[in-house]
Design a protein around this motif. Sequence first.
Motif, short mmCIF file in Angstrom:
data_model
loop_
_atom_site.label_atom_id
_atom_site.label_comp_id
_atom_site.label_asym_id
_atom_site.label_seq_id
_atom_site.Cartn_x
_atom_site.Cartn_y
_atom_site.Cartn_z
N ALA A 54 5.63 3.21 6.53
CA ALA A 54 6.23 4.34 7.23
C ALA A 54 6.89 5.31 6.25
O ALA A 54 7.04 6.50 6.55
N VAL A 55 7.30 4.80 5.09
CA VAL A 55 7.94 5.63 4.06
C VAL A 55 6.92 6.14 3.05
O VAL A 55 6.99 7.26 2.57
N GLY A 56 5.97 5.29 2.73
CA GLY A 56 4.95 5.70 1.76
C GLY A 56 4.64 4.57 0.81
O GLY A 56 5.35 3.57 0.71
N MET A 57 3.56 4.75 0.04
CA MET A 57 3.09 3.70 -0.85
C MET A 57 4.09 3.38 -1.95
O MET A 57 4.14 2.25 -2.46
N TYR A 274 -2.29 -4.95 -6.69
CA TYR A 274 -3.57 -4.28 -6.46
C TYR A 274 -3.42 -3.03 -5.58
O TYR A 274 -4.41 -2.36 -5.28
N GLY A 275 -2.20 -2.74 -5.16
CA GLY A 275 -1.96 -1.52 -4.38
C GLY A 275 -2.63 -1.52 -3.02
O GLY A 275 -3.18 -0.50 -2.58
N ILE A 276 -2.61 -2.66 -2.36
CA ILE A 276 -3.25 -2.78 -1.05
C ILE A 276 -2.47 -1.99 0.00
O ILE A 276 -1.24 -2.10 0.09
N VAL A 277 -3.17 -1.21 0.81
CA VAL A 277 -2.56 -0.39 1.86
C VAL A 277 -3.03 -0.91 3.22
O VAL A 277 -4.24 -1.11 3.41
#
Length: 609
Positions: A54-57, A274-277
């Motif tokens: 909700a805030v960002g990566m 790994y920066g999983i979204v």
Amino acid sequence: MVSQFKRILIGKPLRSNELHSQKLSNVKALAILSSDALSSVAYGPEQILIVLAAVGMLAYWYSLPIAVGVLVLLGALILSYRQIIYAYPQGGGAYMVAKENLGKHYGLVAGGSLLIDYILTVSVSVSAGTDAITSAFPALHPHNVVIAVGLVALLTLLNLRGLTESASVLAYPVYLFVLSLMIMIGMGLYQVLTGQAPADARPPLGTPVMGVSMFLILKAFSSGCSALTGVEAISNAIPNFRDPAPKNAAFTLALMGGILATLFAGIVFLAYWYGIVPSKTETVLSQLGTSIFGRNLLYYFLQGTTALILVLAANTGFSAFPLLAYSLAKDKYMPRAFMVRGDRLGYSNGIITLGLASILLIIVFNGHTESLIPLYAVGVFIPFSLSQTGMIVKWVREKPPGWIGKLLVNLSGALICYLILAIFYITKFGQVWMTLVFIPACVYVFHKIYQHYQAVGEQLRVNLAQKITDLDNMDNMVIVPVAGVTTVVKQTLHYAKSLSDNVVAVYVGSSPEAIDRMEKEWNEWQTGVRLVTLHSLYRSVLGPLSEFIDLMKKKAAQTNTRVTVVMPQFITRKWWHSFLHNQSGFLILAYLLKMKSVIVTIVPYQLKQ
């Protein structure tokens, strides 16, 4: 035919003295009772990322300290439930702890919460498992609900076949799931250490992020605590372990805690690295598997075992719900049917009830896991909190050796659990408000059932000082409703005359012609029984018959006479034949059973063709 079909589905009946063969070894117990807790790592870390998204990566690095907080709570719960296992080896978990230390009302709150939680366990696990299947095969996504309902039905059938049989089936998927995650975590860490993992996919630790507040952190923490659901199941199911049951249960609980901590920490760390979204169409675990393995055989092995354990994790509910229902039924807070063992020595009524309730929930929520998880987590943290509080009261009251250390463990666990409950109700009230309706409703139903059993007990209690020979002898007036001159009526009249010399046959006719015909045949038959004929203006048999019986009751009361209605009833040879005949006899019988001061007897006549 029905009996043969049942044998095919659930197997041959087991003798009562074979109960010991249904006890679980540690290996099977870990599979059947820990599958819910272990499977929660497939969606617990994802719930943290969904809140932070909700805030960002840039806020994803907060998942690491949040995960540390979840692991601290896990340690407190494992230590606490080990103490509960040894203190209450008969099982019952939070219900027993709260009932004995805080009072029956708190025990019922814990019991009601756990019953709801186990229904949600099945619904959430199967829904999440279905999501894993449709993540790997997107074409199946529109059929989520149908797939989930079918899987619950399959699990219900599997559990009806018996505890050890279901455990034997479950053991393989659980251990294969753990193996697949260990391989993924091991390969992921290897790629991180060797520089093969992407270097710029993650936000740096400590990066300041606009919009991150303590409220958001606590909300993410409470969401991540959904990974702790199922921790209490072992303490509820101690009687299912082989002897020494408490020791084996405590060992299995500790082993489960170690595996759960390792898997949860590994997935959270790798998802960050790994920066999983989070995605609506693909789970975090699926994305992580793709990043580490690629879409190869290992990826599909991971997805396959994940889907299996998420579906079969529901078996924790099928193991614990019937035992908890048994404990509540034993204390007269649930129907006694939940105390009855089925053909395969399991509590079949509890298993079937859980399966039907879970299917209903999946249909109502349309199989959306995200809608169920907050409700699920609150349902389990209420008994968590009450069990911790109950153990605090127990240590303060009893003061056994080393009680201060035990008290501190439960105190820390209680404070964290109450904090999480407060966070849930503050941050997700729109999703969890239903617990404020369902749990009080459960407790209300428990009390009404208990009051009923108490009232029935008072009415059925016998004064042993009064001998049966001291009771007053009464004359008997026997009323036989007849629909015509048949073999069924003949057999019934023979029986009625053996009860009393005062027998009256009653015929209700819808026309004067029918009554005249019946009187003529009766006189010709010469039964020695007086026939009373009644005319029904509205073609109803029940109305005139009930009025006649009421009149006989009043006359009988004046002469200290008992009224008995003897019902003729023929039984068809095949079950479907019964639909071809008039059902008025059953309607009359149902009405008579509700009449006061009337004894009802059925004389069955079995048809041969």
